[in-house]
Design a protein around this motif. Structure first.
Motif, PDB file in Angstrom:
ATOM      1  N   GLY A 176       1.158  -1.583   0.160  1.00 14.22           N
ATOM      2  CA  GLY A 176      -0.237  -0.186  -0.183  1.00 14.22           C
ATOM      3  C   GLY A 176       0.632   0.999  -0.210  1.00 14.22           C
ATOM      4  N   ASN A 177       0.631   2.329   0.458  1.00 13.50           N
ATOM      5  CA  ASN A 177       1.009   3.316   0.802  1.00 13.50           C
ATOM      6  C   ASN A 177       2.754   3.502   1.437  1.00 13.50           C
ATOM      7  OD1 ASN A 177      -1.220   4.530  -0.873  1.00 13.50           O
ATOM      8  ND2 ASN A 177      -2.184   5.606   1.482  1.00 13.50           N
ATOM      9  N   ALA A 178       2.078   3.100   2.146  1.00 13.93           N
ATOM     10  CA  ALA A 178       3.548   2.876   3.231  1.00 13.93           C
ATOM     11  C   ALA A 178       4.539   2.289   2.390  1.00 13.93           C
ATOM     12  CB  ALA A 178       3.138   1.727   4.125  1.00 13.93           C
ATOM     13  N   ARG A 179       4.056   1.529   1.588  1.00 15.98           N
ATOM     14  CA  ARG A 179       5.548   0.893   0.396  1.00 15.98           C
ATOM     15  C   ARG A 179       5.926   2.184  -0.221  1.00 15.98           C
ATOM     16  NH1 ARG A 179       3.779  -2.454  -3.889  1.00 15.98           N
ATOM     17  NH2 ARG A 179       2.233  -1.333  -4.329  1.00 15.98           N
ATOM     18  N   TRP A 180       5.552   2.949  -1.155  1.00 17.65           N
ATOM     19  CA  TRP A 180       5.587   4.461  -2.013  1.00 17.65           C
ATOM     20  C   TRP A 180       6.227   4.812  -0.844  1.00 17.65           C
ATOM     21  CZ3 TRP A 180       5.813   3.386  -6.753  1.00 17.65           C
ATOM     22  CH2 TRP A 180       4.788   3.179  -7.457  1.00 17.65           C
ATOM     23  N   LEU A 181       5.749   5.459   0.177  1.00 10.12           N
ATOM     24  CA  LEU A 181       6.783   6.109   1.028  1.00 10.12           C
ATOM     25  C   LEU A 181       8.267   5.748   1.252  1.00 10.12           C
ATOM     26  CD1 LEU A 181       6.564   8.419   2.916  1.00 10.12           C
ATOM     27  CD2 LEU A 181       6.129   7.359   4.555  1.00 10.12           C
ATOM     28  N   ALA A 182       8.294   4.713   1.408  1.00 14.76           N
ATOM     29  CA  ALA A 182       9.283   3.873   1.622  1.00 14.76           C
ATOM     30  C   ALA A 182       9.832   3.743   0.586  1.00 14.76           C
ATOM     31  CB  ALA A 182       9.688   2.165   1.970  1.00 14.76           C
ATOM     32  N   TYR A 183       9.702   3.468  -0.432  1.00 15.45           N
ATOM     33  CA  TYR A 183      10.754   4.175  -1.743  1.00 15.45           C
ATOM     34  C   TYR A 183      11.184   5.628  -2.128  1.00 15.45           C
ATOM     35  CZ  TYR A 183       8.671  -0.182  -3.678  1.00 15.45           C
ATOM     36  OH  TYR A 183       8.462  -1.439  -3.535  1.00 15.45           O
ATOM     37  N   LEU A 184      10.412   6.532  -1.697  1.00 19.87           N
ATOM     38  CA  LEU A 184      10.146   8.281  -1.790  1.00 19.87           C
ATOM     39  C   LEU A 184      11.841   8.638  -0.266  1.00 19.87           C
ATOM     40  CD1 LEU A 184       9.828  11.179  -2.671  1.00 19.87           C
ATOM     41  CD2 LEU A 184       7.896  10.641  -0.932  1.00 19.87           C
ATOM     42  N   LEU A 185      11.298   7.882   0.838  1.00 21.18           N
ATOM     43  CA  LEU A 185      12.428   7.651   1.123  1.00 21.18           C
ATOM     44  C   LEU A 185      14.523   7.872   0.802  1.00 21.18           C
ATOM     45  CD1 LEU A 185      11.217   7.343   4.695  1.00 21.18           C
ATOM     46  CD2 LEU A 185      11.351   9.391   3.794  1.00 21.18           C
ATOM     47  N   THR A 186      14.037   6.777   0.167  1.00 20.37           N
ATOM     48  CA  THR A 186      15.010   5.646  -0.655  1.00 20.37           C
ATOM     49  C   THR A 186      15.798   7.134  -1.224  1.00 20.37           C
ATOM     50  OG1 THR A 186      14.401   3.602  -0.344  1.00 20.37           O
ATOM     51  CG2 THR A 186      15.472   4.032  -1.978  1.00 20.37           C
ATOM     52  N   ILE A 187      14.821   7.395  -2.421  1.00 21.63           N
ATOM     53  CA  ILE A 187      15.435   7.792  -4.201  1.00 21.63           C
ATOM     54  C   ILE A 187      15.352   9.746  -3.042  1.00 21.63           C
ATOM     55  CG2 ILE A 187      14.843   9.685  -5.493  1.00 21.63           C
ATOM     56  CD1 ILE A 187      12.371   7.129  -6.172  1.00 21.63           C
ATOM     57  N   LEU A 188      14.852  10.232  -2.162  1.00 17.73           N
ATOM     58  CA  LEU A 188      15.279  11.498  -1.201  1.00 17.73           C
ATOM     59  C   LEU A 188      16.784  11.132  -0.319  1.00 17.73           C
ATOM     60  CD1 LEU A 188      11.833  13.089  -0.299  1.00 17.73           C
ATOM     61  CD2 LEU A 188      13.329  13.485  -1.943  1.00 17.73           C
ATOM     62  N   GLY A 189      16.624  10.153   0.223  1.00 16.35           N
ATOM     63  CA  GLY A 189      18.198  10.384   0.770  1.00 16.35           C
ATOM     64  C   GLY A 189      19.164   9.364  -0.429  1.00 16.35           C
ATOM     65  N   TRP A 190      19.007  10.007  -1.392  1.00 19.86           N
ATOM     66  CA  TRP A 190      20.277   9.046  -2.231  1.00 19.86           C
ATOM     67  C   TRP A 190      20.702  10.686  -3.119  1.00 19.86           C
ATOM     68  CZ3 TRP A 190      24.282   6.307  -3.586  1.00 19.86           C
ATOM     69  CH2 TRP A 190      23.854   5.216  -2.816  1.00 19.86           C
ATOM     70  N   LEU A 191      19.106  11.432  -3.355  1.00 17.95           N
ATOM     71  CA  LEU A 191      19.167  12.933  -3.668  1.00 17.95           C
ATOM     72  C   LEU A 191      19.744  13.883  -2.470  1.00 17.95           C
ATOM     73  CD1 LEU A 191      16.416  13.412  -5.628  1.00 17.95           C
ATOM     74  CD2 LEU A 191      17.901  13.226  -6.704  1.00 17.95           C
ATOM     75  N   LEU A 192      19.764  13.443  -1.640  1.00 18.66           N
ATOM     76  CA  LEU A 192      20.175  14.207  -0.133  1.00 18.66           C
ATOM     77  C   LEU A 192      21.667  13.880  -0.753  1.00 18.66           C
ATOM     78  CD1 LEU A 192      19.660  16.505   1.705  1.00 18.66           C
ATOM     79  CD2 LEU A 192      18.908  14.610   3.544  1.00 18.66           C
ATOM     80  N   PHE A 193      22.231  12.715   0.005  1.00 18.49           N
ATOM     81  CA  PHE A 193      23.810  12.166   0.190  1.00 18.49           C
ATOM     82  C   PHE A 193      24.857  12.778  -1.212  1.00 18.49           C
ATOM     83  CE2 PHE A 193      26.989   9.411  -1.627  1.00 18.49           C
ATOM     84  CZ  PHE A 193      27.769   8.655   0.129  1.00 18.49           C
ATOM     85  N   THR A 194      23.728  12.936  -2.485  1.00 16.41           N
ATOM     86  CA  THR A 194      24.588  13.114  -3.258  1.00 16.41           C
ATOM     87  C   THR A 194      25.066  14.657  -3.305  1.00 16.41           C
ATOM     88  OG1 THR A 194      23.999  11.123  -5.360  1.00 16.41           O
ATOM     89  CG2 THR A 194      24.241  12.920  -6.369  1.00 16.41           C
ATOM     90  N   ALA A 195      23.966  15.663  -3.081  1.00 18.62           N
ATOM     91  CA  ALA A 195      23.463  16.916  -2.979  1.00 18.62           C
ATOM     92  C   ALA A 195      24.905  17.153  -2.216  1.00 18.62           C
ATOM     93  CB  ALA A 195      22.868  17.376  -2.890  1.00 18.62           C
ATOM     94  N   VAL A 196      24.807  16.905  -1.151  1.00 20.42           N
ATOM     95  CA  VAL A 196      25.822  16.800   0.249  1.00 20.42           C
ATOM     96  C   VAL A 196      27.408  16.641  -0.312  1.00 20.42           C
ATOM     97  CG1 VAL A 196      26.948  16.234   2.544  1.00 20.42           C
ATOM     98  CG2 VAL A 196      24.611  16.802   2.692  1.00 20.42           C
ATOM     99  N   ALA A 197      27.294  15.501  -1.415  1.00 21.04           N
ATOM    100  CA  ALA A 197      29.029  14.574  -1.879  1.00 21.04           C
ATOM    101  C   ALA A 197      29.321  15.654  -2.935  1.00 21.04           C
ATOM    102  CB  ALA A 197      29.027  13.652  -2.119  1.00 21.04           C
TER     103      ALA A 197
END
Length: 458
Positions: free
Chosen positions: A427-448
């Protein structure tokens, strides 16, 4: 001493000058009989009379009307020349002459030709009026060059050397041992002093007004160049050309500037200005300064950096940021560098603009590192709250689901707590997990990327 035959009979004014010269006295002709031939002056300066014993000869003529061309071309004159309050009907020729010192204080001349002359003292035009160009190209003056309160008017020079320019002063490649004075001077036409070498200061303040270009391109000034309260008017071109100028101090606080101020590649120890009154067009690319007075805060300087008519140039931002770091204003330095990245972004391709906007939003291009922590806290709180309300099912035996640890596992790319692989969502919780993964990589890449930019800058 007998008057040379070629001079004929001297007038009363000329006789007075003739008699005064060997004693270094001032000759002041009476009104109504003030005309002195330039040939008489030339004859005296070239040795027609010698100094009287115990006296220093000098030509000091006040209030006369000088008739004819004062021709001292290639002459070698060892006496002072003071032509004060005189009126000339022809342009004096002093080119290639070697003179002790010359004053045209308060005099009116149709111009002056002193190309490559050598002045072993001061060259003065104080309170003078020159209705044509002053040609002092290549002149060497061991004392001062003084135009204080003079009125200068330009004319054209068709010679190849001047490039058909119109100027009030042609003074390129001069050498001045002491100071250049332009206080209260008014000039209709360019004042061209490119490549001038000044052993002291350039005092171009207290009412200097130039309707044309003030050119100090490539000037080398040991002391200060002071343009406080100056009025520089050249609306369709450059009002101040100081490209490549070197000076200990530059006081750039003019009363009014209508035209471009060009400080590209200038090098000064102290730059004084008023950022609230900076010119509408200012070119700073390559300019370097050790101290900026007032340093102000970054917000007051960002407009100062954005006025180059050719658009974005990175070096002025780097120079200002370097200055702020050197004086301990690290926050202001970061503000300037962030503004630099935002200005640069306008020139990028659409994909690069999108990536730049994302870096700006997430971490302010690395100059707002606190944003990364806020994003991390916010996303962690969101994930923990949602996964607490909708916990995962299943999982390996002996492994308990923890909403906080699971959120960190999917959000932070470089950690692995085992929760993400042990538990799954629907359900929706799965999509939130996907979103958090994507945002985490974007945040990590931006910081790097931001850290890489910081290390490269260091």
């Amino acid at each position: 001493m007998v008057v040379p035959v070629e001079l004929g009979e001297l007038s009363a004014a000329e006789q007075q000058l003739w008699d005064a010269f060997p004693y270094g006295r001032v000759a002041t002709p009476q009104s109504g009989a003030r005309t002195v031939r330039a040939a008489v002056i030339r004859s005296l300066l070239l040795g027609a009379r010698s100094a009287e014993p115990g006296h220093q000869a000098a030509l000091r003529l006040h209030g006369a009307e000088v008739a004819g061309v004062l021709d001292l071309h290639q002459a070698d004159v060892d006496v002072a020349i003071d032509l004060v309050g005189c009126t000339f009907d022809s342009v004096p020729s002093l080119s290639f002459a070697r003179l002790r010192g010359v004053s045209f204080e308060g005099s009116t001349l149709p111009g002056l030709d002193a190309f490559a002359a050598t002045i072993g003292g001061t060259l003065s035009f104080v309170k003078g009026t020159l209705t044509g160009a002053v040609v002092i190209y290549g002149v060497q003056v061991s004392g001062d060059l003084d135009f204080d309160w003079a009125h200068l008017s330009g004319d054209g020079r068709a010679e190849e050397m001047f490039g058909d320019r119109v100027a009030a002063v042609f003074g390129d490649s001069m050498q001045v041992g002491r100071h250049v004075y332009l206080q209260g001077t008014t000039a209709s036409g360019n004042v061209e002093l490119s490549g001038i070498r000044v052993g002291g200061a350039v005092y171009a303040h207290r009412g200097l007004r130039v309707e044309g270009m003030l050119r100090l391109r490539g000037a080398d000034i040991t002391g200060e160049a002071n343009l406080t309260d100056a009025v520089l008017l050249n609306p369709d071109d450059t009002a101040l050309d100081a490209w490549g100028m070197r000076a200990a101090e530059l006081s750039l606080r003019p009363e009014r500037v209508d035209g471009t101020v060009d400080l590209r590649h200038a090098q000064v120890q102290i730059l004084r200005d008023d950022p609230a009154k900076s010119p509408a067009r200012l070119r700073l690319d390559g300019a370097r300064y050790t101290a900026l007075e007032p340093a102000g805060v970054a917000g007051s300087r960002l407009r100062w950096l954005s006025q180059d008519p050719e658009g974005y140039r990175p070096q002025p931002y780097e120079q200002l940021a370097t200055h702020y770091r050197q004086i301990g204003h690290e926050a202001d330095a970061r503000t300037v560098l962030l503004a630099k990245q935002r200005r640069r972004r306008r020139q990028l391709s659409p994909p690069a603009v999108a990536w730049g906007l994302l870096q700006d939003l997430l971490v302010g291009y690395g100059y707002r590192p606190g944003r990364a922590a806020l994003w991390l806290l916010g996303l962690t709180a969101l994930g923990t709250g949602v996964f607490h309300l909708h916990p995962a099912t299943g999982g390996r035996s002996g492994v308990a689901f923890n909403p906080l640890i699971y959120t960190l596992d999917v959000l932070v790319p470089i950690v692995n707590f085992g929760q993400e692989t042990a538990f799954g969502f629907t359900g929706n919780a799965r999509w939130l997990a996907y979103l958090l993964t994507i945002l985490g990589w974007l945040l990590f890449t931006a910081v790097a990327a931001a850290l890489t930019r910081t290390f490269n800058r260091s």
